[in-house]
Design an enzyme around this catalytic site. Sequence first.
Site, mmCIF file in Angstrom:
data_model
loop_
_atom_site.group_PDB
_atom_site.id
_atom_site.type_symbol
_atom_site.label_atom_id
_atom_site.label_comp_id
_atom_site.label_asym_id
_atom_site.label_seq_id
_atom_site.Cartn_x
_atom_site.Cartn_y
_atom_site.Cartn_z
ATOM 1 N N ARG A 268 -7.032 -0.129 -7.060
ATOM 2 C CA ARG A 268 -7.499 0.858 -6.070
ATOM 3 C C ARG A 268 -7.725 2.174 -6.832
ATOM 4 N NH1 ARG A 268 -4.216 1.213 -0.593
ATOM 5 N NH2 ARG A 268 -6.191 2.087 0.149
ATOM 6 N N ARG B 238 0.867 -1.173 0.000
ATOM 7 C CA ARG B 238 0.000 0.000 0.000
ATOM 8 C C ARG B 238 0.906 1.225 0.000
ATOM 9 N NH1 ARG B 238 2.432 1.851 3.756
ATOM 10 N NH2 ARG B 238 0.896 3.509 3.799
ATOM 11 N N GLY B 239 0.268 2.401 -0.117
ATOM 12 C CA GLY B 239 1.047 3.630 -0.296
ATOM 13 C C GLY B 239 1.108 3.913 -1.789
ATOM 14 N N ALA B 240 0.789 5.164 -2.167
ATOM 15 C CA ALA B 240 0.600 5.480 -3.588
ATOM 16 C C ALA B 240 1.792 5.089 -4.472
ATOM 17 C CB ALA B 240 0.248 6.963 -3.733
ATOM 18 N N GLN C 86 -1.893 2.276 9.989
ATOM 19 C CA GLN C 86 -0.602 2.388 9.279
ATOM 20 C C GLN C 86 0.437 3.132 10.132
ATOM 21 O OE1 GLN C 86 -3.581 2.981 7.850
ATOM 22 N NE2 GLN C 86 -3.589 2.509 5.678
ATOM 23 N N ASN D 63 -5.509 12.355 0.601
ATOM 24 C CA ASN D 63 -4.565 11.525 1.362
ATOM 25 C C ASN D 63 -5.365 10.726 2.388
ATOM 26 O OD1 ASN D 63 -1.819 10.698 1.917
ATOM 27 N ND2 ASN D 63 -2.010 11.767 3.851
ATOM 28 N N LYS D 64 -4.681 9.890 3.133
ATOM 29 C CA LYS D 64 -5.314 8.984 4.088
ATOM 30 C C LYS D 64 -6.365 9.685 4.946
ATOM 31 C CE LYS D 64 -5.061 5.526 4.369
ATOM 32 N NZ LYS D 64 -6.115 4.684 3.735
ATOM 33 N N ASP E 151 -2.085 10.913 -2.136
ATOM 34 C CA ASP E 151 -2.465 9.883 -3.108
ATOM 35 C C ASP E 151 -2.833 10.485 -4.457
ATOM 36 O OD1 ASP E 151 -2.830 8.478 -0.418
ATOM 37 O OD2 ASP E 151 -2.936 6.885 -1.920
HETATM 38 O O1 MRU Z 1 -4.472 3.131 2.192
HETATM 39 P P1 MRU Z 1 -2.988 3.359 2.075
HETATM 40 O O2 MRU Z 1 -2.212 2.813 3.222
HETATM 41 O O3 MRU Z 1 -2.461 2.931 0.742
HETATM 42 O O4 MRU Z 1 -2.851 4.938 2.133
HETATM 43 C C1 MRU Z 1 -1.574 5.507 2.025
HETATM 44 C C2 MRU Z 1 -1.576 6.976 2.175
HETATM 45 O O5 MRU Z 1 -2.603 7.613 2.297
HETATM 46 C C3 MRU Z 1 -0.262 7.660 2.057
HETATM 47 O O6 MRU Z 1 -0.224 8.813 2.850
HETATM 48 C C4 MRU Z 1 -0.021 8.065 0.590
HETATM 49 O O7 MRU Z 1 -0.208 6.971 -0.256
HETATM 50 C C5 MRU Z 1 1.321 8.627 0.378
HETATM 51 S S1 MRU Z 1 2.537 7.361 0.560
HETATM 52 C C6 MRU Z 1 4.030 7.923 0.186
#
Ligand code: MRU
Length: 357
Positions: free
Chosen positions: A105, A62-64, A209, A260-261, A250
């Site tokens: 996603r 996970r993470g963009a 996270q 973002n999250k 994201d």
């Molecule tokens: O649902 P996730 O864990 O994929 O969400 C991740 C985030 O929101 C991060 O802040 C974002 O992807 C930036 S990661 C460098």
Amino acid sequence: LTLPDTTRISSAASTGDCVRAVEWSDAALKLLDQRLLPGEERYLALHDAPAVANAIRDMVVRGAPAIGIAAAYGVVLAVRAGVVRHGAQWRSLIEPDLALLSSARPTAVNLAWAVERMRRAVAAAPDSDPESLLLAEARAIHDEDIAANRRMGELGAALIASGSGVLTHCNTGSLATGGFGTALGVIRAAHGAGRIRDIYADETRPWLQGARLTAWELMRDGIPVTLIADSAASLLMQRGRVQWVIVGADRIAANGDTANKIGTYQLAVSARHHGVKFMVVAPTSTIDFATETGAGIAIEERSGVEVTKFGACRAAPPDVQAWNPAFDVTPATLIDAIVTEKGVVPRPDPKNLAALR
Ligand code: MRU
């Protein structure tokens, strides 16, 4: 666009960075299963594109930026399967796999961006033995991400005054990227430059996270961190313990609105109320110039079970209704700086962001 003086910050001098979430080895994609952390460190080996798409959807990775990189390697696996089944006609077989990867996603634009870039490599690849060219492109996406993160680390750290406290949300570190991290990369570089007094990570319900991943990654790298409940953030700001909130993204719309999250928006509101600065750190691959404002960003909604349970443990009556948006949009007006690998955009708006095109 500004380029802060980074002469006293070297991202190379920063501590640790020993974790890798995505690796290509033995002709397979290896993903650190982030659902199991911090309890267990297990890599899964994936051999086909549908397995990669499932791993992205199910949050193994996970993470963009990390899901974009994983998808790029997924395209290599799709092409390999196409060659095995159709020889030189491999192109006619791969489109369903590419669509599956791209839609695993919806919110992080890096995913579709990486698959699009691989699509261009597919078009340029030879009919026979295309894999080496596609693997080189996936590796380039991976390497460029790490280089961008190091540059953003330097640029972002230069904005932080010595002795600052910082708060971060979710996990934006090596686990969320090719390596080094975006927001966590800035924190890593600023820590290495001796500028940070305290790092706070909030737990980031419902997937935790912050608690499971950011705390683990920073401790693994020998960087001190203090975990707080999400609901403690405003008190932390009111007490003057943080000068910057630093988050990843994201998807950033053309006007600077930033998805973002979930929970990022309330941090930005509270930061502005308390006079705390708010920094977004993201590579330019996260900027979606085709989307004018945050209102056009698709927000992923996940199962309510993630809210009614705390990990494996039920935390609510079995049949209660739950709403579980995975992201929110912070308006550009609440953002003091967007840090990219090309430079810093202070107080983002459509005009100054366009300088990054
Ligand atoms: O649902 P996730 O864990 O994929 O969400 C991740 C985030 O929101 C991060 O802040 C974002 O992807 C930036 S990661 C460098």
